[in-house]
Design an enzyme around this catalytic site. Structure first.
Site, PDB file in Angstrom:
ATOM      1  N   ASN A 158      34.351  32.731  37.074  1.00 65.06           N
ATOM      2  CA  ASN A 158      35.216  33.771  37.619  1.00 65.06           C
ATOM      3  C   ASN A 158      36.647  33.260  37.607  1.00 65.06           C
ATOM      4  OD1 ASN A 158      33.274  35.963  38.686  1.00 65.06           O
ATOM      5  ND2 ASN A 158      32.389  34.044  39.468  1.00 65.06           N
ATOM      6  N   GLU A 159      37.348  33.604  36.542  1.00 65.09           N
ATOM      7  CA  GLU A 159      38.696  33.100  36.319  1.00 65.09           C
ATOM      8  C   GLU A 159      39.704  33.822  37.216  1.00 65.09           C
ATOM      9  OE1 GLU A 159      38.917  30.517  34.739  1.00 65.09           O
ATOM     10  OE2 GLU A 159      37.791  30.470  32.871  1.00 65.09           O
ATOM     11  N   PRO A 160      40.943  33.304  37.311  1.00 73.38           N
ATOM     12  CA  PRO A 160      41.978  34.004  38.073  1.00 73.38           C
ATOM     13  C   PRO A 160      42.071  35.476  37.670  1.00 73.38           C
ATOM     14  CG  PRO A 160      42.767  31.842  37.432  1.00 73.38           C
ATOM     15  CD  PRO A 160      41.426  32.014  36.777  1.00 73.38           C
ATOM     16  N   SER A 162      39.776  37.633  38.938  1.00 72.13           N
ATOM     17  CA  SER A 162      38.453  38.188  39.209  1.00 72.13           C
ATOM     18  C   SER A 162      38.440  38.911  40.560  1.00 72.13           C
ATOM     19  CB  SER A 162      37.398  37.082  39.221  1.00 72.13           C
ATOM     20  OG  SER A 162      37.275  36.483  37.943  1.00 72.13           O
TER      21      SER A 162
END
Length: 634
Positions: A158-160, A162
């Site tokens: 869950n990358e920045p 998300s």
């Protein structure tokens, strides 16, 4: 713990001395729940993570199964993520990772194991993700979710950006995440651009969450996740809203938390010399003043008034800290002969000294402490370098072909067997042509790559001025897998380190204390040295042996930690650079550069300049550059 000291922490945090202790704690919590559910005849549902962070946790669970009879027959597991696309038998596959690190060693039924499928057709991914969530829900949800944390603050993939409500889905990986994974894939260009991951919302539904982090490299993002605002730019910060989350850290990963870094701004503390140094250096940096210009007002305004109460005035504290910092500086890292060594970091006697410089990779000696290495040799000490690993996986395929071509032409030019040389060259080239991205090299190619690194190390050592017989290539067995993933530290590794120590009987040992090394080799090499020294501590030579820890290309000691600072002149810095240049296979573009795009010599020089500038800013003498060391007492 005094509640005032945790006032900034919005998630409960447990800090352990080592990652091993933290991992054992979490393993015991998991085992207790498994046993409790077994008594109730109910399943235990675990959310599992991959990567280096949970490996010690899984090793402890295996140990409990094998030695304590812990059964996993009632356990269901759901892994956080998997690269996409990714065949399950690939070296980098999380299916393979979980089998090797846990599932193949316990009695969990195969039907109870769930890992995102990296082989699906893209049109089938959405249905798979929906089914994944439904399977978790049918089992009553996750009892415990294990997490690591990425440098971007991501949990799972869950990358920045998300959403807090996001569920299992296909995502595009952040560039920083792909750079961090590059070493596993033998190059950033081989890292998949997508992954299937459980969402933040999936994680937030778990009954209990443990987020674990080890090492200094994670300290800054941990501070943001635990103490900063809740933001989708740091997805792990959403855990502040979880009903039962615990962050489990080792000392290094906790170092940026307010209660560790600057506890005096939270509450009164028990001041000791180390804490006073740390606080005074911090205060200087905060108010942009040298040590001797700090005033009573500066101390009072920044929560340090009780130091003034104890010492009577800022002047007395300033002098104490200034003298300590000044006494760390020496141009004689092996000790100055016939000098009063009362206030010097190293002993004058014996002189000259026998020295063993341990270098985890074949270039760490000159990159990390090349200037000090040169000083020790120039000042007449008997310096031995022990290269702990071959470094063979860090050589590009093109270099291996070039050297195989050299062997072929060498045989031809000097009247040796032309046919043998041609056959060898053909074998090497065909092996590399057949090799897919991230696949292992053949034994011949690994040998060539190891010889390339060995030759470069010898060239560097000769340039510094030590004879060949004082260069020792340990080729520690844990490293020789041909893959980024190494074997655990073993008895043979410790024995080869003990042998070189026993042979030289050193007065000084230098070792890499750089635990931010992204692929973990430094950490294992240091553990082997510490264990070898522990076993040898009763030997007569060991009682008079001092150990100095240097840092590598990734990070420097904090100024308040430094116990020996070796200043370098512009000429010495240039000599260090030339020694680093002898490592041509790592020049221009290294196989595993990490997130820093600068060449290794540039990183080293920038770091050495920064250390000298930091001393200068504190009011000490102005030098071109400095190399820094901390003493380890075994």
């Amino acid at each position: 713990m005094n509640n005032d000291l945790t006032a900034f922490e919005k998630i409960p945090v447990k800090i352990f001395s080592t990652s091993e202790e933290g991992s054992v704690h979490v393993a015991r919590e998991i085992a207790a729940l498994i046993k409790s559910r077994q008594k109730e005849n109910k399943p235990c549902v675990l959310g599992l993570a991959t990567g280096s962070t949970p490996t010690r946790l899984y090793a402890e669970l295996i140990k409990m199964h094998q030695k304590e009879g812990l059964s996993f027959k009632n356990v269901y597991t759901f892994n956080l993520d998997e690269y996409y696309p990714m065949p399950p038998d690939a070296l980098q596959s999380y299916v393979r990772f979980m089998r090797e690190h846990l599932f193949d060693h316990i009695d969990i039924p195969k039907k109870n194991i769930h890992i995102p499928d990296g082989t699906l057709a893209k049109d089938d991914v959405q249905d798979f993700c929906k089914s994944y969530e439904e399977k978790i829900d049918r089992l009553g949800g996750l009892d415990i979710q294990i997490l690591g944390i990425g440098r971007t603050g991501h949990i799972g993939f869950n990358e920045p950006g998300s959403s807090e409500k996001s569920l299992t889905r296909l995502v595009t990986l952040d560039q920083v995440t792909r750079i961090d994974a590059a070493s596993d894939f033998f190059g950033e260009e081989n890292v998949p651009r997508k992954a299937i991951t459980m969402g933040v919302g999936s994680i937030m539904k778990a009954n209990k969450v443990y987020m674990m982090a080890w090492g200094e490299g994670k300290s800054s993002v941990i501070k943001k996740a635990v103490e900063g605002p809740v933001t989708d730019q740091i997805p792990s910060s959403f855990l502040q809203r979880h009903r039962d989350c615990t962050v489990v850290l080792d000392d290094a990963a906790s170092s940026a938390l307010t209660r560790i870094k600057t506890p005096w701004i939270l509450d009164s503390v028990a001041w000791n010399e180390k804490l006073i140094r740390k606080a005074v250096v911090w205060l200087c940096q905060k108010v942009s003043k040298p040590v001797l210009k700090l005033t009573n007002h500066d101390y009072m305004e920044h929560g340090m008034g009780d130091i003034i109460t104890e010492f009577g005035s800022a002047y007395k504290v300033n002098i104490k800290v200034f003298n300590f910092l000044q006494h760390t500086i020496t141009g004689w890292p092996g000790g100055k002969p016939n000098a009063d060594d009362t206030n010097r970091p190293e002993r004058a006697k014996p002189f000259p000294k026998r020295v063993v410089l341990f270098s985890p990779h074949p270039d760490d000696d000159v990159i990390s402490m090349g200037g000090t290495f040169i000083r020790l040799v120039d000042q007449g000490h008997e310096v031995h370098v022990a290269y702990q690993t071959s470094g063979n996986i860090a050589v590009f395929d093109d270099d291996a072909i070039r050297f195989a071509d050299f062997v072929r032409d060498f045989n031809d030019q000097f009247g040796l067997s032309k046919a043998d040389g041609a056959r060898f060259y053909k074998k090497v080239v065909q092996s590399l042509q057949k090799k897919g991205p991230g696949q292992l090299d053949s034994p011949e190619v690994l040998k060539i790559k190891g010889l390339i690194r060995r030759g470069e190390a010898k060239a560097g050592g000769r340039y510094v001025g030590i004879p060949d017989e004082q260069m020792h290539f340990l080729d520690m067995p844990f490293y020789e897998t041909g893959a980024v993933k190494k074997k655990p530290l073993g008895e043979e590794d410790i024995k080869v380190v003990m042998e070189i120590l026993e042979r030289v009987k050193p007065h000084q040992v230098y070792a890499a204390g750089d635990l931010s090394d992204p692929h973990g080799t430094h950490r294992v090499c240091l553990a082997a040295i510490f264990e070898a020294l522990r076993r040898l501590k009763k030997k007569p030579w060991a009682k008079d042996c001092w150990v100095w820890l240097y840092r590598g290309a990734w990070q420097e000691w904090d100024i308040d930690q430094i116990e020996m600072a070796v200043p370098l002149s512009p000429d010495e810095l240039m000599r260090k650079r030339r020694a680093v240049f002898k490592h041509q296979s790592q020049k221009d573009s290294a196989m595993f550069p990490g997130s820093d795009k600068r060449e290794f010599w540039m990183r080293a020089e920038d770091r050495n300049h920064a250390t000298a500038n930091a001393y200068n800013d504190l009011g000490l003498a102005e030098y071109e550059a400095m190399e820094a060391f901390v003493r380890y007492k075994f």
